[in-house]
Write an enzyme that holds these catalytic residues in place. Sequence first.
Site, mmCIF file in Angstrom:
data_model
loop_
_atom_site.group_PDB
_atom_site.id
_atom_site.type_symbol
_atom_site.label_atom_id
_atom_site.label_comp_id
_atom_site.label_asym_id
_atom_site.label_seq_id
_atom_site.Cartn_x
_atom_site.Cartn_y
_atom_site.Cartn_z
ATOM 1 N N ARG A 54 4.631 0.211 -7.135
ATOM 2 C CA ARG A 54 4.645 -1.019 -6.337
ATOM 3 C C ARG A 54 5.035 -2.261 -7.126
ATOM 4 N NH1 ARG A 54 1.225 2.266 -3.470
ATOM 5 N NH2 ARG A 54 0.923 3.102 -5.527
ATOM 6 N N THR A 55 4.349 -2.454 -8.257
ATOM 7 C CA THR A 55 4.524 -3.704 -8.981
ATOM 8 C C THR A 55 5.952 -3.822 -9.511
ATOM 9 O OG1 THR A 55 2.204 -3.561 -9.576
ATOM 10 C CG2 THR A 55 3.527 -5.125 -10.813
ATOM 11 N N ARG A 104 4.158 -5.060 -18.407
ATOM 12 C CA ARG A 104 2.945 -4.275 -18.111
ATOM 13 C C ARG A 104 2.663 -3.425 -19.342
ATOM 14 N NH1 ARG A 104 1.162 -0.620 -12.981
ATOM 15 N NH2 ARG A 104 0.709 -2.720 -12.255
ATOM 16 N N HIS A 132 -4.449 -8.680 -13.767
ATOM 17 C CA HIS A 132 -3.276 -8.316 -12.979
ATOM 18 C C HIS A 132 -3.076 -9.471 -12.007
ATOM 19 C CE1 HIS A 132 -0.276 -6.107 -10.962
ATOM 20 N NE2 HIS A 132 -0.929 -5.001 -10.657
HETATM 21 C C1 NCD Z 1 -3.075 -1.298 -9.767
HETATM 22 C C2 NCD Z 1 -2.785 -1.334 -11.252
HETATM 23 O O1 NCD Z 1 -1.881 -0.698 -11.736
HETATM 24 O O2 NCD Z 1 -3.517 -2.053 -11.896
HETATM 25 N N1 NCD Z 1 -2.034 -0.850 -8.983
HETATM 26 C C3 NCD Z 1 -1.051 -1.709 -8.641
HETATM 27 O O3 NCD Z 1 -0.592 -2.532 -9.417
HETATM 28 N N2 NCD Z 1 -0.636 -1.654 -7.356
HETATM 29 C C4 NCD Z 1 -4.328 -0.654 -9.446
HETATM 30 C C5 NCD Z 1 -4.547 0.750 -9.834
HETATM 31 O O4 NCD Z 1 -3.733 1.375 -10.509
HETATM 32 O O5 NCD Z 1 -5.615 1.245 -9.470
#
Ligand code: NCD
Length: 322
Positions: A54-55, A104, A132
Amino acid sequence: MRHLLSIEDLSADDLSGLLDLAQTFEAVQQRDVPKVPALRGKTVVLAFFEDSTRTRTSFDLAARRLSADLVNFSAGSSSLKKGESLRDTIETIDAMGVDAIVIRHASSGVPQQVTRWTKAAVINAGDGWHQHPTQALLDAYTIRKRLGTLEGKRVVLCGDIQHSRVARSNIQAFTKLGATVTVVAPRTLLPSSLDHWPVEVSKSLDESLEQSDVLYLLRIQHERMGQSLLPSVREYRASYGLTTERARKLSQDCVIMHPGPMNRGVEIDPEVVDDPRVAVLDQVTAGVAVRMAVLFNVLGPGQFDRDDEADPASSSKKRSAA
Ligand code: NCD
């Protein structure tokens, strides 16, 4: 704003300003050609040293919709494999003259460290258990859209608080915007001290259901646990999972959220996922608009220019806070 590292650095006004800006970008996305020239000539690098669906995709789309040039740096196929250090990697990317690095990393504090090795703006896309920030912004955006405001709303955050950067960022963002936050989790998934956290603790999800305006379910982060902190997934679901029965006890307009990826049948039962109160896909949609707002905020007109440092005369005019 020069960088976006942590929600801690933002005031309530900064947060609301970013959400308002995201709203204008959401309108752009509904156009036939969902693109504006706002960041033409700027270069954004996505440097993901940890998995993401997603990110990463939504930062990618956000940069393209602002007409920025985009480089996807993939840690798996880079010289990191040959033993190049993180510092050398970042300095190499910097030497190519990029304007923003979206990073990230599995270790907390890396984005902060990276600001010392580059002139580019640094945006934290998740660092270890720490922060985040764009997730918190998109979650606040989703709540504001569904409920009108966060002011006075009661948010229940349920699950793996200990290993969750989403929990840490969201608690800060939601409380700054006027919500109250209650956390519910097995003892082994709560940090050993919550002294400085602006939260209440509830022992039971069942007792918290009826008063919640937002129920936020966190993913069980097996990859961060190192050892088993749960007796079994079945027992977790029995006490902390959103089952059909529990969903019935939530109010009609309760917002049910999850950052993804969801473990169906653990944090949430498969039959509940299609309930209209579940906002998971709205969260994903909001992610693109919110990330456009963040990129525009750090790189847009009137913001930092990487050449400012070489020309001190121009920096005082151009640099401005969020
Ligand atoms: C989160 C993450 O990677 O911190 N997911 C995300 O960014 N959509 C949460 C997760 O992995 O549980």
